[in-house]
Design an enzyme around this catalytic site. Structure first.
Site, PDB file in Angstrom:
ATOM      1  N   GLN A 105       0.857  -1.191   0.000  1.00  0.00           N
ATOM      2  CA  GLN A 105       0.000   0.000   0.000  1.00  0.00           C
ATOM      3  C   GLN A 105       0.893   1.241   0.000  1.00  0.00           C
ATOM      4  O   GLN A 105       1.686   1.449   0.917  1.00  0.00           O
ATOM      5  CB  GLN A 105      -0.907   0.032   1.228  1.00  0.00           C
ATOM      6  CG  GLN A 105      -1.896   1.199   1.141  1.00  0.00           C
ATOM      7  CD  GLN A 105      -2.691   1.413   2.401  1.00  0.00           C
ATOM      8  OE1 GLN A 105      -2.126   1.610   3.475  1.00  0.00           O
ATOM      9  NE2 GLN A 105      -4.009   1.416   2.290  1.00  0.00           N
ATOM     10  N   TYR A 175      -5.533  10.922   3.658  1.00  0.00           N
ATOM     11  CA  TYR A 175      -4.129  11.110   3.280  1.00  0.00           C
ATOM     12  C   TYR A 175      -4.075  11.836   1.928  1.00  0.00           C
ATOM     13  O   TYR A 175      -5.107  12.212   1.382  1.00  0.00           O
ATOM     14  CB  TYR A 175      -3.390   9.764   3.286  1.00  0.00           C
ATOM     15  CG  TYR A 175      -3.340   9.202   4.691  1.00  0.00           C
ATOM     16  CD1 TYR A 175      -2.652   9.894   5.694  1.00  0.00           C
ATOM     17  CD2 TYR A 175      -4.022   8.045   5.047  1.00  0.00           C
ATOM     18  CE1 TYR A 175      -2.632   9.431   7.002  1.00  0.00           C
ATOM     19  CE2 TYR A 175      -4.007   7.570   6.356  1.00  0.00           C
ATOM     20  CZ  TYR A 175      -3.310   8.274   7.327  1.00  0.00           C
ATOM     21  OH  TYR A 175      -3.298   7.835   8.627  1.00  0.00           O
ATOM     22  N   ARG A 324      -8.034  -5.656  12.509  1.00  0.00           N
ATOM     23  CA  ARG A 324      -7.856  -5.926  13.943  1.00  0.00           C
ATOM     24  C   ARG A 324      -8.036  -7.401  14.315  1.00  0.00           C
ATOM     25  O   ARG A 324      -7.278  -7.914  15.139  1.00  0.00           O
ATOM     26  CB  ARG A 324      -8.772  -4.995  14.760  1.00  0.00           C
ATOM     27  CG  ARG A 324      -8.302  -3.544  14.727  1.00  0.00           C
ATOM     28  CD  ARG A 324      -9.360  -2.590  15.221  1.00  0.00           C
ATOM     29  NE  ARG A 324     -10.472  -2.474  14.274  1.00  0.00           N
ATOM     30  CZ  ARG A 324     -11.574  -1.778  14.499  1.00  0.00           C
ATOM     31  NH1 ARG A 324     -11.717  -1.142  15.646  1.00  0.00           N
ATOM     32  NH2 ARG A 324     -12.527  -1.717  13.576  1.00  0.00           N
ATOM     33  N   CYS A 346     -12.167 -10.421  18.605  1.00  0.00           N
ATOM     34  CA  CYS A 346     -11.758  -9.014  18.682  1.00  0.00           C
ATOM     35  C   CYS A 346     -12.979  -8.136  18.950  1.00  0.00           C
ATOM     36  O   CYS A 346     -13.953  -8.178  18.203  1.00  0.00           O
ATOM     37  CB  CYS A 346     -11.102  -8.601  17.365  1.00  0.00           C
ATOM     38  SG  CYS A 346     -10.747  -6.848  17.249  1.00  0.00           S
ATOM     39  N   CYS A 349     -11.272  -2.867  20.564  1.00  0.00           N
ATOM     40  CA  CYS A 349     -10.982  -1.896  21.630  1.00  0.00           C
ATOM     41  C   CYS A 349      -9.942  -0.885  21.175  1.00  0.00           C
ATOM     42  O   CYS A 349      -9.743   0.145  21.810  1.00  0.00           O
ATOM     43  CB  CYS A 349     -10.508  -2.626  22.887  1.00  0.00           C
ATOM     44  SG  CYS A 349      -8.889  -3.427  22.703  1.00  0.00           S
ATOM     45  N   CYS A 352      -4.626  -2.226  20.261  1.00  0.00           N
ATOM     46  CA  CYS A 352      -3.485  -2.675  19.445  1.00  0.00           C
ATOM     47  C   CYS A 352      -2.601  -1.515  18.985  1.00  0.00           C
ATOM     48  O   CYS A 352      -1.426  -1.693  18.673  1.00  0.00           O
ATOM     49  CB  CYS A 352      -3.969  -3.506  18.250  1.00  0.00           C
ATOM     50  SG  CYS A 352      -5.407  -2.844  17.385  1.00  0.00           S
TER      51      CYS A 352
HETATM   52  C1  LIG Z   1      -3.169  -0.784  14.052  1.00  0.00           C
HETATM   53  C2  LIG Z   1      -3.870  -0.356  12.771  1.00  0.00           C
HETATM   54  C3  LIG Z   1      -3.106   0.104  11.713  1.00  0.00           C
HETATM   55  C4  LIG Z   1      -3.741   0.472  10.511  1.00  0.00           C
HETATM   56  N1  LIG Z   1      -2.970   0.871   9.451  1.00  0.00           N
HETATM   57  C5  LIG Z   1      -3.564   1.138   8.256  1.00  0.00           C
HETATM   58  C6  LIG Z   1      -2.778   1.438   7.116  1.00  0.00           C
HETATM   59  O1  LIG Z   1      -1.550   1.433   7.142  1.00  0.00           O
HETATM   60  N2  LIG Z   1      -3.439   1.716   5.963  1.00  0.00           N
HETATM   61  C7  LIG Z   1      -4.807   1.686   5.877  1.00  0.00           C
HETATM   62  O2  LIG Z   1      -5.356   1.904   4.804  1.00  0.00           O
HETATM   63  N3  LIG Z   1      -5.570   1.393   6.931  1.00  0.00           N
HETATM   64  C8  LIG Z   1      -4.982   1.106   8.123  1.00  0.00           C
HETATM   65  N4  LIG Z   1      -5.747   0.731   9.174  1.00  0.00           N
HETATM   66  C9  LIG Z   1      -7.205   0.573   8.972  1.00  0.00           C
HETATM   67  C10 LIG Z   1      -7.519  -0.870   8.577  1.00  0.00           C
HETATM   68  O3  LIG Z   1      -6.904  -1.235   7.359  1.00  0.00           O
HETATM   69  C11 LIG Z   1      -9.043  -1.097   8.420  1.00  0.00           C
HETATM   70  O4  LIG Z   1      -9.515  -0.286   7.374  1.00  0.00           O
HETATM   71  C12 LIG Z   1      -9.787  -0.770   9.712  1.00  0.00           C
HETATM   72  O5  LIG Z   1      -9.072  -1.174  10.847  1.00  0.00           O
HETATM   73  C13 LIG Z   1     -11.152  -1.473   9.749  1.00  0.00           C
HETATM   74  O6  LIG Z   1     -11.018  -2.869   9.671  1.00  0.00           O
HETATM   75  P1  LIG Z   1     -11.151  -3.835  10.963  1.00  0.00           P
HETATM   76  O7  LIG Z   1     -12.476  -3.523  11.611  1.00  0.00           O
HETATM   77  O8  LIG Z   1     -11.091  -5.226  10.403  1.00  0.00           O
HETATM   78  O9  LIG Z   1     -10.038  -3.507  11.895  1.00  0.00           O
HETATM   79  C14 LIG Z   1      -5.151   0.389  10.394  1.00  0.00           C
HETATM   80  C15 LIG Z   1      -5.898  -0.058  11.489  1.00  0.00           C
HETATM   81  C16 LIG Z   1      -5.278  -0.443  12.656  1.00  0.00           C
HETATM   82  C17 LIG Z   1      -6.111  -0.951  13.809  1.00  0.00           C
END
Ligand SMILES: Cc1cc2nc3c(=O)[nH]c(=O)nc-3n(C[C@H](O)[C@H](O)[C@H](O)COP(=O)(O)O)c2cc1C
Length: 372
Positions: A105, A175, A324, A346, A349, A352
């Site tokens: 990415q 971004y 997550r 998960c 919260c 992480c």
């Molecule tokens: C620790 C962490 C780091 C993340 N880093 C990125 C990232 O580098 N680029 C991005 O597009 N989204 C990033 N996200 C967002 C996730 O890709 C995702 O869109 C978001 O967490 C929702 O998905 P989930 O509910 O499965 O966590 C990050 C999320 C978390 C929790």
């Protein structure tokens, strides 16, 4: 739910000509583990090995800066220099050992970049004060814009050369690319601002130059906000048109997210997904885009249970992305494949993030506290 009911999720599919062994994607995740220059570290090799061994078909890297002033966090990966290519090739090898795929990415954080990390001033489409920005950024000149387009393309070329399987342009979460798209953030009056077609120009040029760099067969994808959830921000109808245009230009897949840190309560990483009704919180936007394009659409955001995943796939979205849940349980996909269809534990919260902010790298603090 029986193993059979999640059967489709374990059938192969394609992004472009690239075959994926199942429908599970690790959504891009900043892990805070990269070296000072953005290089791949042994900690990351271990993390990716565990994820790939855990059954995920496609791993998207953390957001990887294409230019040094575009960095936001310590421990963020970079691909702004040729010398980062070799350690990245190691990462690709580790992932491939498990028949998993690796997309990089690419990002420039624009006005969200952090001068304390990069040592350089933050730059954005417009010099405005906005809750998205910690301080007012400097406006990018046309020369700087053209240079950044070139840098996205060079970084995409490096990802290919390192043996990675594809690239995702980060056009979401406020971004730089997302800043250009958003009428709430982009106040330019030249060819890169104003009308929808002008605000789209930066993404369009980044895509076309990256395509030229990597050739027609290499998967080039985007992560985009269905909506910004900002006053006067990017709206879904416009995103749908952007996706249609990019598909015509040869885009291979679209991951649909939404919002930014300034768009509470509808943000990319929503907390407390502890009930089925809260799952898949950007699914409506993904479905709207799915109806308008033929390329694969990936939905992300709060996906926690096989039941939800089955519904998503039945509604025509071929791929689901998780972040997550895979921090907590990197083996989750194998667990589901083996027939244990209980949802991810998960609770979202967001604990992480905390060790990574302290420089220790991401980890699930909840499972740790349960073990103690
Ligand atoms: C620790 C962490 C780091 C993340 N880093 C990125 C990232 O580098 N680029 C991005 O597009 N989204 C990033 N996200 C967002 C996730 O890709 C995702 O869109 C978001 O967490 C929702 O998905 P989930 O509910 O499965 O966590 C990050 C999320 C978390 C929790």
């Amino acid at each position: 739910m029986s193993k059979n009911e999640l059967k489709t999720a374990f059938t192969p599919t394609f992004i472009g000509n690239l075959e994926l062994k199942n429908r599970f994607v690790r959504s891009a995740t900043w892990d805070g583990m990269a070296g000072n220059k953005g290089e791949v570290t042994p900690e990351q090799l271990h993390l990716y090995q565990t994820l790939a061994g855990g059954g995920t078909a496609l791993i998207t890297s953390g957001y990887t800066f294409v230019s040094p002033e575009g960095r936001q966090h310590h421990g963020q990966a970079g691909l702004d220099q040729d010398r980062l290519l070799e350690p990245l090739a190691e990462l690709a090898k580790v992932v491939h050992q498990h028949r998993s795929r690796l997309f990089i990415q690419l990002v420039h954080c624009g006005g969200q970049a952090n001068p304390r990390v990069s040592g350089l001033p933050a730059k954005a489409p417009s010099a405005i004060n906005h809750p998205l920005f910690a301080q007012q950024p400097t406006e990018l000149t046309l020369v700087e814009i053209k240079n950044l387009i070139h840098r996205f393309a060079l970084a995409a070329g490096r990802a290919k050369e390192a043996g990675c399987d594809g690239v995702q342009l980060h056009a979401a979460h406020g971004y730089l690319i997302s800043q250009f798209l958003s009428p709430a953030i982009n106040k330019r009056q030249d060819d890169f601002g104003g009308s929808p077609i002008n605000r789209f120009r930066f993404l369009r040029e980044c895509f076309l130059h990256a395509r030229e760099q990597v050739g027609g067969d290499f998967p080039l994808t985007i992560k985009i906000n269905g909506q910004d959830y900002l006053e006067n921000g990017l709206i879904l109808d416009e995103t749908v048109e952007i996706c249609q245009r990019l598909e015509e230009m040869g885009l291979d897949a679209i991951e649909v997210s939404g919002g930014s840190k300034a768009s509470s309560p509808k943000q990319p990483v929503i907390r407390k997904i502890d009930q089925p009704e809260k799952e898949a919180y950007f699914l409506d936007e993904a479905l709207a885009i799915r109806r308008a394009v033929g390329i694969p659409v990936i939905t992300v955001g709060g996906i926690r249970s096989p039941k939800t995943i089955r519904t998503i796939i039945n509604r025509g979205i071929p791929l689901v992305a998780l972040c997550r849940p895979l921090i907590m349980e990197p083996e989750l996909i194998n667990r589901w494949h083996e027939g244990d269809a209980s949802p991810s534990c998960c609770t979202s919260c967001n604990g992480c993030f905390k060790p990574a902010w302290k420089g220790e790298g991401i980890r699930c603090v909840r499972s740790e506290s349960e073990e103690n």
